[in-house]
Design an enzyme around this catalytic site. Structure first.
Site, PDB file in Angstrom:
ATOM      1  N   ASN A 163      -5.867   5.298   7.813  1.00 59.91           N
ATOM      2  CA  ASN A 163      -5.515   3.874   7.818  1.00 59.91           C
ATOM      3  C   ASN A 163      -6.263   3.157   6.702  1.00 59.91           C
ATOM      4  O   ASN A 163      -7.329   3.594   6.276  1.00 59.91           O
ATOM      5  CB  ASN A 163      -5.892   3.257   9.168  1.00 59.91           C
ATOM      6  N   GLU A 190      -7.432  -2.235  -2.550  1.00 59.08           N
ATOM      7  CA  GLU A 190      -6.752  -1.386  -1.554  1.00 59.08           C
ATOM      8  C   GLU A 190      -5.825  -0.407  -2.264  1.00 59.08           C
ATOM      9  O   GLU A 190      -5.774   0.783  -1.943  1.00 59.08           O
ATOM     10  CB  GLU A 190      -5.919  -2.242  -0.583  1.00 59.08           C
ATOM     11  N   ASN A 228       0.837  -1.219   0.000  1.00 60.23           N
ATOM     12  CA  ASN A 228       0.000   0.000   0.000  1.00 60.23           C
ATOM     13  C   ASN A 228       0.862   1.256   0.000  1.00 60.23           C
ATOM     14  O   ASN A 228       0.517   2.254  -0.633  1.00 60.23           O
ATOM     15  CB  ASN A 228      -0.954  -0.012   1.202  1.00 60.23           C
ATOM     16  N   HIS A 264      -7.804  -0.694   5.956  1.00 61.87           N
ATOM     17  CA  HIS A 264      -8.126  -1.944   6.655  1.00 61.87           C
ATOM     18  C   HIS A 264      -8.767  -2.911   5.658  1.00 61.87           C
ATOM     19  O   HIS A 264      -9.643  -2.515   4.883  1.00 61.87           O
ATOM     20  CB  HIS A 264      -9.076  -1.659   7.822  1.00 61.87           C
ATOM     21  N   MET A 305       1.687  -2.289  12.206  1.00 63.54           N
ATOM     22  CA  MET A 305       1.095  -3.259  13.125  1.00 63.54           C
ATOM     23  C   MET A 305       1.275  -2.908  14.606  1.00 63.54           C
ATOM     24  O   MET A 305       1.431  -3.803  15.430  1.00 63.54           O
ATOM     25  CB  MET A 305       1.672  -4.658  12.834  1.00 63.54           C
TER      26      MET A 305
HETATM   27  C1  GRF Z   1      -3.046  -4.647   4.015  1.00 58.52           C
HETATM   28  O1  GRF Z   1      -3.959  -5.675   3.748  1.00 58.52           O
HETATM   29  C2  GRF Z   1      -3.695  -3.548   4.804  1.00 58.52           C
HETATM   30  O2  GRF Z   1      -5.040  -3.374   4.512  1.00 58.52           O
HETATM   31  C3  GRF Z   1      -3.540  -4.036   6.223  1.00 58.52           C
HETATM   32  O3  GRF Z   1      -2.296  -4.678   6.263  1.00 58.52           O
HETATM   33  C4  GRF Z   1      -1.937  -5.117   4.959  1.00 58.52           C
HETATM   34  C5  GRF Z   1      -0.629  -4.471   4.647  1.00 58.52           C
HETATM   35  O4  GRF Z   1      -0.110  -4.876   3.410  1.00 58.52           O
HETATM   36  N1  GRF Z   1      -3.681  -2.951   7.151  1.00 58.52           N
HETATM   37  P1  GRF Z   1       1.050  -4.031   2.738  1.00 58.52           P
HETATM   38  O5  GRF Z   1       2.206  -3.972   3.746  1.00 58.52           O
HETATM   39  O6  GRF Z   1       0.517  -2.675   2.430  1.00 58.52           O
HETATM   40  O7  GRF Z   1       1.431  -4.804   1.522  1.00 58.52           O
END
Ligand code: GRF
Length: 201
Positions: free
Chosen positions: A106, A173, A13, A108, A89
């Protein structure tokens, strides 16, 4: 606006945000990526985009408050105005969240308010959902709560596994996170407390 992205892992992301921000008219200039995990894959990716990327390892601090104070100090030192969590996290305290009113976002992997927390794809499959998706929201002190900016849905298919469903959601996303952040930074939302209304173009 000057933006920062907080990560803990692969950073796909984050990559979508940095790709979008290459466009000259994108309203956020991402200047800083911070990971709380020293070997997060996303750190190297951010470097390839030419964005300053560094680790603030939470395990090196006595408690959450000390970690967050270091994080906040670094964001302030870089004059950051908007913070995007992208697979970050760590739970952020009400104190930290309160320092970034309507400036902390954020993504999600569920259609909030359904499936807050972890293992969203497994839980959606186990519940027999026919539709699943992702949500971009402003961060409030409660986890995975806060006013919704954008959502996207995907179908759940009969032969889906958590991984195949996660992959289908992840594509969306990567679309809606940059869109929502651009709208937010460009004044595209009217925010009144916990109510968000998208302004008509
Ligand atoms: C994604 O699925 C996001 O929605 C969640 O954690 C994951 C992170 O993936 N919060 P990345 O590190 O962005 O590839």
């Amino acid at each position: 606006m000057r933006g920062a992205i907080l990560i803990s892992g692969r950073g796909s992301n984050m990559t979508a945000l940095l790709e979008a921000a290459k466009a000259p008219d994108y309203p956020v200039d991402f200047r800083l990526v911070i990971s709380n995990v020293p070997d997060a894959l996303g750190l190297a990716t951010a470097g390839r985009f030419g964005v300053e990327a560094e680790t603030i390892d939470h395990t090196g601090f006595d408690d959450r408050a000390a970690f967050e104070s270091a994080l906040n100090a670094r964001l302030e030192a870089a004059d950051i105005e908007l913070v995007c969590l992208a697979g970050f996290m760590r739970i952020l305290s009400a104190d930290f969240v309160g320092r970034w009113p309507d400036r902390l976002v954020n993504i999600h992997p569920s259609l909030l308010p359904a499936y807050k927390g972890l293992h969203t794809h497994e839980r959606a499959l186990a519940a027999g959902e026919t539709t699943h998706g992702c949500t971009v929201h402003l961060v409030r002190p409660a986890m995975d709560a806060g006013p919704i900016l954008l959502q996207a849905s995907v179908p759940v298919l009969a032969d889906d596994t958590p991984d195949s469903l996660a992959a289908r959601v992840l594509v969306r996303e990567h679309e809606i996170y940059p869109q929502a952040v651009a709208l937010l930074a460009g004044g595209g939302f009217e925010i009144d407390g916990d109510t968000v209304i998208r302004r008509s173009d």
